[in-house]
Enzyme design. Structure first.
Site: not given
Length: 419
Positions: A123, A125, A130, A303, A305, A310
């Protein structure tokens, strides 16, 4: 060997100073930067993604990777067999012909038209260019991350990173694509070279690259969340698309609110799957009564996450706070200590709460009833014990398949919503 995880001791183990970080919101900011970076690559491009669709965004990625490979750049693309199940033979063949190394994590065959490789998905991404520039977040390569997609366009986030943390991410993705693949000796040489290549400081942010797998790092991301929540003194803001966390995280959020911390959750109000809102709303009584403030994002599907605590701690990544991400999927988050980035993320999330969310009040909820008390009791114990029983779900050894033929026979992309 299982491909659950590369055995990377560095991942999530220590704070790395001297990093530059920039927040990228939605496909409008993310895709141009990624495609520009790939276009400027001189040696190597590595892309991991859960979803790659054969739409205008997928075609742009296809063109960028193919062009890089043709000019001599080493290009590796890893996709998930569940999230990207129906790319056409021509799409895959074009990448391979250009010199792109394409691998699919846990390719699954359909039985009676149904995909059975539902659990333990890749899952993450991640993009590394380089060995000096990295992108980590929750944004897939699909047109539904662009506003012009319409009411179902997704609200999401990623980060662009430069500095020493990129060296850790680079080593991780090299090991990820090497496991189970052909040419192990060639990859070992690349990994050894990367191990000696530490990037110079590029900014002021301290960072950790934290992963979740099904072997050695089964709860690292959750532990970082718990530690940050326990240390909170002023505010906690969590924006998470699929929110149904375990008992410990719910307990710590309630404790934080009761000791005076401003605890806010941004959850889906217009979910891509109705069950998402139903599951999260079952927790509303417990959270609101402890003083947690809940905002439902109602403009379009959320979508993201991301979270902040603080004035310094922040995280952006692929991990939802639900059983799949916390107990099954392969995930990757970046944890950051940086006041400037924290403030930027706070301003973006505050604008979301002020302009695009509906705050849930206790008066909005149904009155307590005998059935609700029973349901609450069941949910409480499910949350408390699911990290133990979820291990009984299918635990096959996922495979990483290098492709030299078409990934699947058949036509266009099939959408996978829980991403």
């Amino acid at each position: 060997m299982s491909n659950d995880t590369p055995d990377t001791a560095a991942a999530g183990r220590r704070w790395t100073d001297g990093n530059r970080v920039a927040l990228l919101e939605n496909g409008e900011q993310f895709f141009p930067r990624v495609f520009e970076a790939i276009g400027e690559a001189r040696r190597e491009v590595i892309v991991e993604t859960f979803i790659l669709f054969e739409d205008k965004v997928g075609e742009q990625l296809h063109a960028a990777l193919s062009a890089a490979a043709r000019r001599g750049v080493k290009v590796d693309l890893m996709i998930d067999g569940f999230g990207s199940p129906s790319l056409s033979p021509g799409f895959i063949a074009g990448l391979i012909a250009a010199g792109v190394k394409v691998r699919v994590f846990d390719p699954g065959k359909r039985i009676f038209g149904q995909r059975l490789n539902v659990f333990r998905r890749m899952h993450r991404k991640i993009v590394v260019v380089d060995g000096t520039l990295a992108f980590v977040g929750g944004i897939n390569y699909s047109a539904d991350h662009l506003l012009d997609f319409g009411p179902k366009a997704k609200q999401d986030y990623a980060v662009e990173l430069a500095g020493p943390i990129v060296s850790e991410i680079h080593r991780f993705v090299l090991q990820a694509i090497a496991v189970g693949g052909k040419g192990a000796g060639w990859f070992r040489r690349r990994i050894r070279a990367a191990a000696q290549d530490d990037n110079a400081p590029a900014g002021e942010a301290a960072a950790q690259f934290v992963t979740r797998d099904n072997r050695r790092h089964t709860n690292d991301i959750e532990r970082h969340y718990l530690a940050a929540i326990r240390s909170a003194r002023q505010r906690i803001v969590i924006a998470n698309a699929y929110f149904f966390p375990g008992y410990r995280l719910i307990k710590e959020l309630r404790r934080a609110a009761r000791r005076g911390v401003d605890v806010r959750l941004i959850l889906q109000g217009e979910p891509d799957m109705p069950i998402v809102k139903v599951a999260a709303s079952m927790l509303y009584h417990h959270l609101l009564h402890a003083g947690v403030r809940i905002y439902e994002y109602c403009e379009r599907p959320l979508h993201g996450k991301v979270a902040l605590v603080d004035e310094r701690w922040s995280t952006v990544g692929s991990s939802n706070l639900d059983p799949l991400s916390l107990s099954l999927n392969l995930e990757a988050n970046v944890i950051l200590r940086d006041r400037g980035f924290n403030q930027t993320l706070w301003e973006r999330l505050d604008a979301l709460m002020q302009n695009s969310c509906r705050q849930i009040e206790a008066s909005d909820l149904d009155e307590w009833s005998g059935w609700r008390l029973v349901r609450s009791f069941v949910i409480f114990h499910v949350l408390r014990w699911y990290p133990s029983w979820v291990g009984w779900l299918p635990r096959h050894a996922p495979k990483l398949k290098p492709l030299d033929t078409a990934l699947h026979q058949g036509g266009g992309a099939t959408r996978t919503d829980a991403a």
